[in-house]
Design an enzyme around this catalytic site. Sequence first.
Site, PDB file in Angstrom:
ATOM      1  N   GLU A 166      29.648  80.681  59.520  1.00 24.37           N
ATOM      2  CA  GLU A 166      30.591  80.442  60.604  1.00 24.37           C
ATOM      3  C   GLU A 166      30.131  80.975  61.971  1.00 24.37           C
ATOM      4  OE1 GLU A 166      34.620  80.175  57.852  1.00 24.37           O
ATOM      5  OE2 GLU A 166      34.474  81.811  59.307  1.00 24.37           O
ATOM      6  N   GLU A 351      33.988  76.953  51.744  1.00 31.80           N
ATOM      7  CA  GLU A 351      35.210  77.763  51.723  1.00 31.80           C
ATOM      8  C   GLU A 351      36.402  76.850  51.950  1.00 31.80           C
ATOM      9  OE1 GLU A 351      35.571  81.154  54.370  1.00 31.80           O
ATOM     10  OE2 GLU A 351      33.493  81.754  53.987  1.00 31.80           O
TER      11      GLU A 351
END
Length: 440
Positions: A166, A351
């Site tokens: 991320e 995720e």
Amino acid sequence: MSNLSLLKNFPSSFIFGTATSSYQIEGNKYGGCGKSIWDEFAQRKLDGIDGLNACNHYEYFEEDIKLIKNLGFKAYRFSFSWPRLFPENNHNFNKEGVDFYQRLLNKILEHDLEPFPTLYHWDLPIRFSDIEGWENSDTCKHFADFSYFVSHQFGDLFEKIATINEPWCVSWLSHYLGEHAPGKKSLESAVSTMHNILLAHGMAIEALNSNRSHQVGIVLNNQYAESFDQKRENLNATKLFDSIHNRWFSDAIFKGAYPEIALSVLEKYLPKNYNHDLKIISNPIDWIGLNYYTRSIVKFDESENGINYKTQRGSLKKTDMDWEYYPEGLSYFIKRIHKEYNDQIPIYVTENGMANDDKLSSNGEVNDENRIEFFNLHLKEILNCLNEGFPVKGYFAWSLLDNYEWAFGYSKRFGLVYVDFDSFKRIPKKSYYEFSKHLL
């Protein structure tokens, strides 16, 4: 009442797994781990609520790997802790740290699970604060060295590896919005970090591949952007949000360029040689990881620095993080990666999950029906994508354990497994058993 019976409709080759990260579960008081920027941030901003103990995965990892196996999952996504491997400096590794990851990887393989390690999930060693962390391109060089070390030490024990988890969170969330470590609120800091974290990714690919042939990817967190209404100013604001949050990273990685909409506001903060760096940033990857949780409603909001948008939540059902259920956004990004960026690249949903206000009942159970519903809605989107021929290869539920949820401390529970943070007792939730019922 939702269930996960649709799991039976996925192809046998599809990989189901679960994900964690080092700082959130390991406990950095164990095994000679060094301090990270999160330790300093927790002292300064979070009343000292840090990852000192977390879930004590360092001592309980064998039980945790068994939990994954008994769930019916095929893979485990975890991250290496840079401060655990190099606690004091960039030259002397911590033997206890190396031994821990050796034992962890061997235990994963013993249980016939596939390891999916990530090199960086936000726990930058505290010493890098002295050189402004990710704002300094020297940190990218040190990260490349760290990447080579991991490949050299452990590379025979895994096939796939992600460089960065991320990058939007590492840069924008942490240096512009100030919500994560190091907690800065500077557009200049944010843009230099947005560039450098991608440069670190590109340099890590080169470092990894100089040692052995890995399947290297990166994990991007995409957030669906929906305009508040059809007014031109709100539509333009939504495009700017999307180009900063999403396209900045995927355009650089796949196209070797930054999106023009974002550049119109951010280019003046980039280094002069940024176009040269984009050649390194766009080094080919072998797979792409997509983390997806929710959407944002975007409205025009005039700002002196040109970041002319603000976000808000809509009226859909929400998780305990106040994030809306918006599963359609997941299939949107799967299709966008395939159609706009690379129609060959394998896509992994690395995720997806939700924080729920989980309570332990008097009979020792956790009934998390909301989480089962959330998984069911998102897995339906993936199954539709598979049926339409999109190359989605795996899905990782976030998270295996209730853990240290960054700026929220221990107040938000994302796990399939409930954790008593005093005793470290693990208690599988209803969602855990719902997966196992259909996967085993």
